[in-house]
Scaffold this motif. Structure first.
Motif, PDB file in Angstrom:
ATOM      1  N   TRP A  76       6.662  14.515   2.624  1.00  9.76           N
ATOM      2  CA  TRP A  76       6.388  13.449   1.680  1.00  9.76           C
ATOM      3  C   TRP A  76       6.805  12.203   2.430  1.00  9.76           C
ATOM      4  CZ3 TRP A  76       4.752  13.082  -3.506  1.00  9.76           C
ATOM      5  CH2 TRP A  76       4.794  11.779  -4.001  1.00  9.76           C
ATOM      6  N   ALA A  77       5.820  11.515   2.978  1.00  8.06           N
ATOM      7  CA  ALA A  77       6.102  10.434   3.914  1.00  8.06           C
ATOM      8  C   ALA A  77       7.157  10.942   4.892  1.00  8.06           C
ATOM      9  CB  ALA A  77       6.497   9.162   3.197  1.00  8.06           C
ATOM     10  N   ASP A  78       8.345  10.379   4.921  1.00  7.07           N
ATOM     11  CA  ASP A  78       9.262  10.837   5.967  1.00  7.07           C
ATOM     12  C   ASP A  78      10.224  11.925   5.493  1.00  7.07           C
ATOM     13  OD1 ASP A  78      10.744   9.292   4.357  1.00  7.07           O
ATOM     14  OD2 ASP A  78      11.708   8.138   5.938  1.00  7.07           O
ATOM     15  N   THR A  79      10.010  12.447   4.306  1.00 13.39           N
ATOM     16  CA  THR A  79      10.915  13.500   3.856  1.00 13.39           C
ATOM     17  C   THR A  79      10.275  14.871   4.046  1.00 13.39           C
ATOM     18  OG1 THR A  79      11.797  12.014   2.197  1.00 13.39           O
ATOM     19  CG2 THR A  79      12.263  14.352   1.914  1.00 13.39           C
ATOM     20  N   PRO A 127       0.852  -1.174   0.000  1.00 16.98           N
ATOM     21  CA  PRO A 127       0.000   0.000   0.000  1.00 16.98           C
ATOM     22  C   PRO A 127       0.894   1.232   0.000  1.00 16.98           C
ATOM     23  CG  PRO A 127       0.053  -1.004   2.172  1.00 16.98           C
ATOM     24  CD  PRO A 127       0.825  -1.903   1.262  1.00 16.98           C
ATOM     25  N   LYS A 128       0.447   2.287  -0.655  1.00 17.48           N
ATOM     26  CA  LYS A 128       1.323   3.455  -0.781  1.00 17.48           C
ATOM     27  C   LYS A 128       1.329   4.268   0.511  1.00 17.48           C
ATOM     28  CE  LYS A 128       2.489   2.719  -5.074  1.00 17.48           C
ATOM     29  NZ  LYS A 128       2.672   1.285  -4.877  1.00 17.48           N
ATOM     30  N   GLY A 129       2.116   3.822   1.448  1.00 19.97           N
ATOM     31  CA  GLY A 129       2.181   4.535   2.722  1.00 19.97           C
ATOM     32  C   GLY A 129       3.622   4.791   3.090  1.00 19.97           C
ATOM     33  N   ALA A 130       3.827   5.182   4.345  1.00 17.12           N
ATOM     34  CA  ALA A 130       5.168   5.541   4.783  1.00 17.12           C
ATOM     35  C   ALA A 130       6.129   4.364   4.684  1.00 17.12           C
ATOM     36  CB  ALA A 130       5.118   6.056   6.212  1.00 17.12           C
ATOM     37  N   TRP A 158      -2.444  12.160  -6.409  1.00 19.53           N
ATOM     38  CA  TRP A 158      -1.979  12.930  -5.246  1.00 19.53           C
ATOM     39  C   TRP A 158      -3.127  13.321  -4.322  1.00 19.53           C
ATOM     40  CZ3 TRP A 158       2.561  11.425  -5.758  1.00 19.53           C
ATOM     41  CH2 TRP A 158       3.178  11.410  -7.012  1.00 19.53           C
ATOM     42  N   ALA A 159      -4.363  12.978  -4.728  1.00 20.77           N
ATOM     43  CA  ALA A 159      -5.502  13.288  -3.868  1.00 20.77           C
ATOM     44  C   ALA A 159      -5.442  12.413  -2.615  1.00 20.77           C
ATOM     45  CB  ALA A 159      -6.800  13.055  -4.616  1.00 20.77           C
ATOM     46  N   SER A 160      -4.875  11.230  -2.776  1.00 16.59           N
ATOM     47  CA  SER A 160      -4.730  10.348  -1.617  1.00 16.59           C
ATOM     48  C   SER A 160      -3.703  10.957  -0.664  1.00 16.59           C
ATOM     49  CB  SER A 160      -4.260   8.977  -2.104  1.00 16.59           C
ATOM     50  OG  SER A 160      -3.403   8.418  -1.154  1.00 16.59           O
ATOM     51  N   THR A 161      -3.952  10.755   0.633  1.00 15.91           N
ATOM     52  CA  THR A 161      -3.048  11.386   1.607  1.00 15.91           C
ATOM     53  C   THR A 161      -2.001  10.412   2.130  1.00 15.91           C
ATOM     54  OG1 THR A 161      -4.654  10.886   3.313  1.00 15.91           O
ATOM     55  CG2 THR A 161      -4.753  13.079   2.352  1.00 15.91           C
ATOM     56  N   ASP A 162      -1.867   9.253   1.454  1.00 13.38           N
ATOM     57  CA  ASP A 162      -0.890   8.267   1.921  1.00 13.38           C
ATOM     58  C   ASP A 162       0.527   8.811   1.874  1.00 13.38           C
ATOM     59  OD1 ASP A 162      -2.871   6.500   2.287  1.00 13.38           O
ATOM     60  OD2 ASP A 162      -2.621   5.484   0.364  1.00 13.38           O
ATOM     61  N   GLN A 163       0.846   9.464   0.761  1.00 12.41           N
ATOM     62  CA  GLN A 163       2.234   9.904   0.604  1.00 12.41           C
ATOM     63  C   GLN A 163       2.430  11.354   0.991  1.00 12.41           C
ATOM     64  OE1 GLN A 163       4.686   8.260  -2.124  1.00 12.41           O
ATOM     65  NE2 GLN A 163       3.201   6.948  -3.104  1.00 12.41           N
ATOM     66  N   ILE A 164       1.461  12.194   0.634  1.00 17.15           N
ATOM     67  CA  ILE A 164       1.542  13.584   1.066  1.00 17.15           C
ATOM     68  C   ILE A 164       0.361  13.795   1.996  1.00 17.15           C
ATOM     69  CG2 ILE A 164       1.698  15.996   0.367  1.00 17.15           C
ATOM     70  CD1 ILE A 164       2.307  15.115  -2.432  1.00 17.15           C
TER      71      ILE A 164
END
Ligand code: HEM
Ligand code: HEM
Length: 446
Positions: free
Chosen positions: A300-303, A47-50, A425-431
């Motif tokens: 952006w996740a941990d960045t 899954p596109k997460g941290a 980018w609407a998903s908040t998984d990465q941002i």
């Protein structure tokens, strides 16, 4: 075919085994590559997460390491002689072995290069920091291409990476099959080329060591869990807070021991030390001075990504004593957003984010102000961003010293409420949805 091999010295035909350098590079690259393939599967499927983000950071780090090691190995290969094929090996086998070895060089260098193309042409620019420590640039020339060309390169990268991955499976199957055949059926010295001192046959401990190593690398690649990504928002927000000295830490403008206990109007009046009586009644117009800044922070996740708007204006009509008639309008030129990376800044202006061609400006208008503590206020207003208007409260600290006011504030807003981040980018998984916005300004009375 003569089966027995002994630790024979280098003959006229060539050395009996690869040099120590070549052997170390072979096993290092082999282990890294197998680990890397499994990391690739996990990162791609996850899954596109941290955690996926962290897996990708490691995938990039190991991939680039493989590139560097492989270039070193290629340099070795071009300057050294490889051990000769076993006596009597059919030509087709020699050719096949050669083809597989060349194929390995193609994937060892091609996979990292195509991966590097993918990340260098990604629509959102994710910095590559090898092993969390070494900043790695994008492929020169690719970062600043026009959108169409960039997308074409990105597609080439994906296609190439995917095909080379499949090619890797084929090469590995052939390579391992060949090792087994040489070692067990032909009982020749080929395994000994890469494992110093190995004898032919199934009982050779180095063969089992290689098999156990292979299994261990596979298990490690599956079991490895990246260090938990830091909670996205706090990191950048805290640094902003440090820099901005958040309202909580701002001393009250005037030391008035009684003021806190007596919330009556006179105490408030004392606080701003107004130079003229009229200031008690009319809000004052202020001109923002150079050195004032307006920043945004996100993760952006941990960045953490820190950005600044370099062009914005503020019409300020404000007095602590005339909060009911104070007014604030801030107009922000969205195309001036700079986050330390021109490629990312271009993405920010694009249709997925600010869409500056349709909405060049964001405006914050406040006509309601509240005092929350000594020297601390909240502006309740409306933010017009990307064509969407939403209420936004902006807490700030204020210190007025004669004709000069300094104010600092920080607030957070939900980017998704304004449509900043379309499509993937609407998903908040990465941002994450929350973006911190902060300012520090100095203004002079007009
Ligand atoms: C992803 C993993 C691997 C890669 C990329 C790889 C790559 C290569 C390459 C490029 C060569 C040719 C060396 C040269 O002339 O430059 C080679 C040779 C060799 N590899 Fe691998 N290898 C891998 C895994 C393995 C494994 C797991 C084994 C054993 C179990 C193995 C055993 C050997 C042997 C015995 C040779 C010497 C062959 C000869 O002298 O003809 N390799 N490998
Ligand atoms: C020898 C080195 C490498 C190997 C063996 C490798 C292997 C893989 C594998 C197996 C996948 C999953 C593909 C799938 O499931 O379809 C993958 C995906 C990916 N890799 Fe790599 N990779 C390597 C180097 C790199 C490097 C250096 C980068 C970036 C700098 C990179 C970036 C990516 C990206 C962005 C993806 C996901 C996109 C896609 O599937 O096309 N890789 N890689």
């Amino acid at each position: 075919m003569t089966a027995e091999t002994h630790a024979n010295p280098a003959s006229a035909a060539g050395p009996v085994r690869y040099t120590t350098v070549a052997i170390i590079l072979h096993w290092l690259i082999a282990a890294a590559l197998i680990f890397q393939v499994i990391l690739g599967w996990r990162a791609d499927d996850g899954p596109k997460g941290a955690e996926t983000f962290a897996l990708f950071q490691l995938h990039k780090s190991i991939g680039i390491t493989i590139l560097v090691l492989s270039l070193a190995r290629l340099a070795w290969k071009l300057t050294h002689k490889s051990p000769p094929a076993p006596a009597g090996q059919p030509t087709w086998e020699k050719l096949a072995a050669h083809a597989v070895h060349v194929g390995f060089y193609v994937i060892m260098i091609g996979l990292p290069l195509t991966g590097w193309i993918i990340v260098s042409t990604s629509r959102i620019n994710i910095p590559t920091i090898l092993f969390g420590a070494i900043p790695w640039p994008h492929l020169p020339g690719l970062g600043h291409l026009a959108d169409g060309a960039k997308e074409a390169w990105n597609n080439i990268g994906h296609l190439g990476h995917g095909l080379l991955v499949k090619f890797t499976y084929l090469l590995l199957a052939l390579h391992l099959g060949a090792v087994a055949k040489h070692q067990i059926l032909d009982r020749d010295e080929v395994f000994g080329h890469m494992a110093a001192g190995a004898k032919p046959g199934i009982k050779e401990p180095r063969l089992w060591l290689a098999a156990a190593g292979f299994a261990a690398v596979v298990a490690a690649a599956y079991l490895y869990t990246p260090a938990k990504a830091k909670a996205p928002a706090p990191a950048p927000a805290e640094s902003a807070a440090d820099e901005l000295a958040l309202p909580e830490e701002t001393p009250a403008p005037v030391a008035a021991p009684a003021a806190g206990a007596a919330p009556a109007a006179p105490a408030e009046a004392a606080e701003a030390a107004p130079p003229a009586d009229s200031a008690l009644k009319d809000p004052v117009a202020w001109t923002v001075q150079k050195g004032s800044h307006l920043d945004f922070n996100l993760a952006w996740a941990d960045t953490p990504i820190q950005g600044r708007f370099s062009r914005w204006t503020a019409d300020i009509l404000f007095s602590p004593e005339a909060l009911d008639r104070s007014k604030l309008t801030v107009s922000i030129d969205l195309a001036s957003a700079a986050s330390g990376d021109s490629q990312r800044d271009e993405s920010l202006q694009g249709p997925d984010f600010f869409n500056t061609s349709a909405n060049p400006k964001a405006t914050f208008t406040a006509t309601k102000f509240r005092k929350t503590a000594e020297g601390r206020f909240v502006a309740d207003g409306t933010l017009d961003l990307r064509g969407t208007k939403k209420p936004l409260s902006l807490p700030f600290s204020l210190k007025i010293d004669g004709d000069t006011a300094t104010a600092r504030g920080v607030t957070s807003l939900d980017r998704t409420a304004f449509g900043v981040g379309q499509g993937e980018w609407a998903s908040t998984d990465q941002i994450p949805a929350k973006i911190k916005v902060s300012f520090a300004l100095t203004a002079k009375k007009k």
